[in-house]
Each structure stands twice: as structure tokens, then as C-alpha cells.
Motif scaffolding. Structure first.
Motif, short mmCIF file in Angstrom:
data_model
loop_
_atom_site.label_atom_id
_atom_site.label_comp_id
_atom_site.label_asym_id
_atom_site.label_seq_id
_atom_site.Cartn_x
_atom_site.Cartn_y
_atom_site.Cartn_z
N VAL A 173 -59.51 78.76 -110.70
CA VAL A 173 -60.72 79.41 -110.21
C VAL A 173 -60.72 79.35 -108.69
N THR A 174 -60.99 80.47 -108.05
CA THR A 174 -61.11 80.53 -106.60
C THR A 174 -62.55 80.29 -106.20
N LEU A 175 -62.76 79.34 -105.30
CA LEU A 175 -64.09 79.09 -104.74
C LEU A 175 -64.09 79.59 -103.31
N ARG A 176 -65.06 80.46 -102.98
CA ARG A 176 -65.09 81.09 -101.65
C ARG A 176 -66.33 80.64 -100.89
N THR A 177 -66.12 80.17 -99.67
CA THR A 177 -67.21 79.94 -98.74
C THR A 177 -67.03 80.92 -97.58
N ALA A 178 -67.92 80.87 -96.63
CA ALA A 178 -67.81 81.79 -95.49
C ALA A 178 -66.56 81.51 -94.66
N GLN A 179 -66.09 80.25 -94.68
CA GLN A 179 -64.94 79.89 -93.84
C GLN A 179 -63.65 79.64 -94.60
N HIS A 180 -63.75 79.25 -95.88
CA HIS A 180 -62.56 78.79 -96.59
C HIS A 180 -62.49 79.34 -98.01
N THR A 181 -61.28 79.31 -98.55
CA THR A 181 -61.04 79.60 -99.96
C THR A 181 -60.34 78.40 -100.57
N TYR A 182 -60.90 77.88 -101.68
CA TYR A 182 -60.33 76.73 -102.35
C TYR A 182 -59.93 77.11 -103.77
#
Length: 262
Positions: A173-182
Motif C-alpha cells: 500500500v502506498t501512503l502519500r503525504t504532501a512531502q513523501h511517499t511511503y
């Protein structure tokens, strides 16, 4: 000449079923130049540790995971119900429990054989946390929840308020924030239950933070069931990315937009 009060030292309880491991940790703790720390007790299992805590206190527990009876994870979970639990630093031969350890709010996670520098760094983190936090910290209902992720060997706490969307790929699962992708190993359905109503499912493979939803339009989105044709899609701010919206979820997304005044 005055002596430093014992309370100036970090009080450490070592919990490990191996006597040699406890002996080594006692030696390493005593060698720490800053902060000053002392081992004030030892326990060979979770039950002994709980009995010790009934009559005495410690600032930090150096806790093994695999022990007879209740393991270290179970003990750490039980300690969280205490009004003022000690800080936890896991010390274990098994590296695979790190994510679970930080979900239990462990200060650090050390793998055996423990290096002196790593233990001293962990003690410094505990001392810094104690200096910042009030003496008694009661759990609050409005505490900011976090998602624990592993990023290039580091364990990162991502505040849920920073998460824009989560999207299921082939095996992760890709988790997206404004600055990063985890990248997460968790199932999207499990994440949906844990995250609650801050998020809306827009597709069988995607959850989007309601506050990040900005528009719902017909667009051509690669990799959808409507490959080559238009389908509903939602724009996610502030990254300005578009995610496919299934037909069955389009109404719920529209309602989220209306509720946000968009």
C-alpha cells in the motif's frame, strides 16, 4: 562536598530471561557517561517485572521480547494501561518486531548483540523525553494518531492528519503525504478500520482523506476498469493528483465535497 541524589540518575529495570544478557546490559548502562543511569532491578519474565513494579518504580525498562510466559510485546501493551508507565526500549535478537514495537510507543528498538553506542543513544532519548514531558502523563482522547511506517531502515511516525491518501498496489500500500511517499505492508481494509471516518474509500484500491478531496470529474485514468475511456476521478490536494473513483463510490465522494463546501 555533596553527592548527586539518586533521583538524578535514570532508574532502569532490565527484563530478560537470560542472566548473561541482563549482566551485559547492567554493564553497558553503568558505562553510560550521559545521562547517568543505574540498573535498579532485574526480572527474568513479565510476571516478575509486574511484581517488581508494584512496590518500586523505574524510568526505563530494557525489555526482551521472547521470554517464557507473556512475551515482551504483551507486557508493553499491559504497561500502557498504567497511569505513569516507564519508557520502553526493546532489546531483542529478533529484528522483525520493530514496527509493532513502535506502535506500542517504544522509545527505541535495539538488536542483540547490543552496541554500547546504540544503548547510550537510547538512554539519551529517554532522558530527553523525560525532560520535555510532565512527570505524569495521562492518556488523552484527542492525542494525534499516527501510522507507523518503515522508510529505508528507519521507523517513521506519520501523523494521520498528514496522510492524503492510501492506495493499494500489487503487494503493498502506498501512503502519500504532501512531502513523501511511503510503502506499507498493511492491508488496505485494516487501515480503513484504523483510520476511521477521516477517510473515504473512493475505489476498492484507494482511501482518500476527506479534507484532501477537491474535485470530482470525468477523466481518463490509466490502470482503471475503464481503460481507454473516461471514468470518475477525484483530485487530491495539495499534490494535485487524480485517483479513480468507482461508480458505486461516486455518490459518497460527491457528499464529501458538499460537506466540505466545494
Amino acid at each position: 562536598m555533596t553527592t548527586e541524589p539518586a533521583s538524578a540518575n535514570l532508574r532502569v529495570l532490565v527484563v530478560d530471561d537470560e542472566e548473561l544478557a541482563r549482566l551485559r546490559l547492567r554493564s553497558l548502562v553503568g558505562d553510560c557517561p550521559q545521562p547517568k543511569a543505574e540498573v535498579v532491578g532485574e526480572a527474568g519474565n513479565a510476571t516478575q517485572a509486574l511484581v517488581w513494579l508494584q512496590s518500586q518504580h523505574c524510568d526505563l525498562m530494557l525489555l526482551d521480547i521472547h521470554m517464557p510466559g507473556r512475551d515482551g510485546m504483551q507486557l508493553a501493551a499491559e504497561l500502557r494501561t498504567m497511569p505513569s508507565p516507564p519508557a520502553i526500549v526493546f532489546v531483542t535478537a529478533h529484528a522483525e518486531h520493530a514496527l509493532q514495537a513502535f506502535e506500542l510507543e517504544a522509545v527505541d528498538y535495539l538488536t542483540k548483540p547490543v552496541r554500547r553506542e546504540r544503548l547510550h543513544a537510547a538512554l539519551q532519548r529517554v532522558a530527553q523525553r523525560m525532560a520535555i514531558a510532565p512527570p505524569v502523563v495521562a492518556p488523552t482522547e484527542d492525542a494525534e494518531p499516527v501510522v507507523i511506517v518503515s522508510d529505508r531502515g528507519r521507523v517513521v511516525r506519520v501523523p494521520v492528519s498528514d496522510v492524503l491518501y492510501l492506495k493499494a498496489e500489487l503487494k503493498y500500500v502506498t501512503l502519500r503525504t504532501a512531502q513523501h511517499t511511503y510503502v506499507l505492508d498493511d492491508a488496505l481494509s485494516d487501515l480503513e478500520q484504523r483510520l476511521g471516518d477521516r477517510f473515504i474509500r473512493v475505489h476498492r484500491n484507494a482511501l482518500v482523506a476527506k479534507k484532501a478531496v477537491r474535485a470530482l470529474e470525468r477523466r481518463i485514468i490509466a490502470g482503471t476498469d475503464d481503460e481507454g475511456g473516461e471514468s470518475w476521478a477525484v483530485r487530491v490536494a495539495p499534490v494535485d493528483e487524480w485517483l479513480a473513483v468507482s461508480r458505486r463510490q461516486a455518490t459518497a465522494v460527491r457528499e464529501a465535497l458538499v460537506a466540505a463546501g466545494l
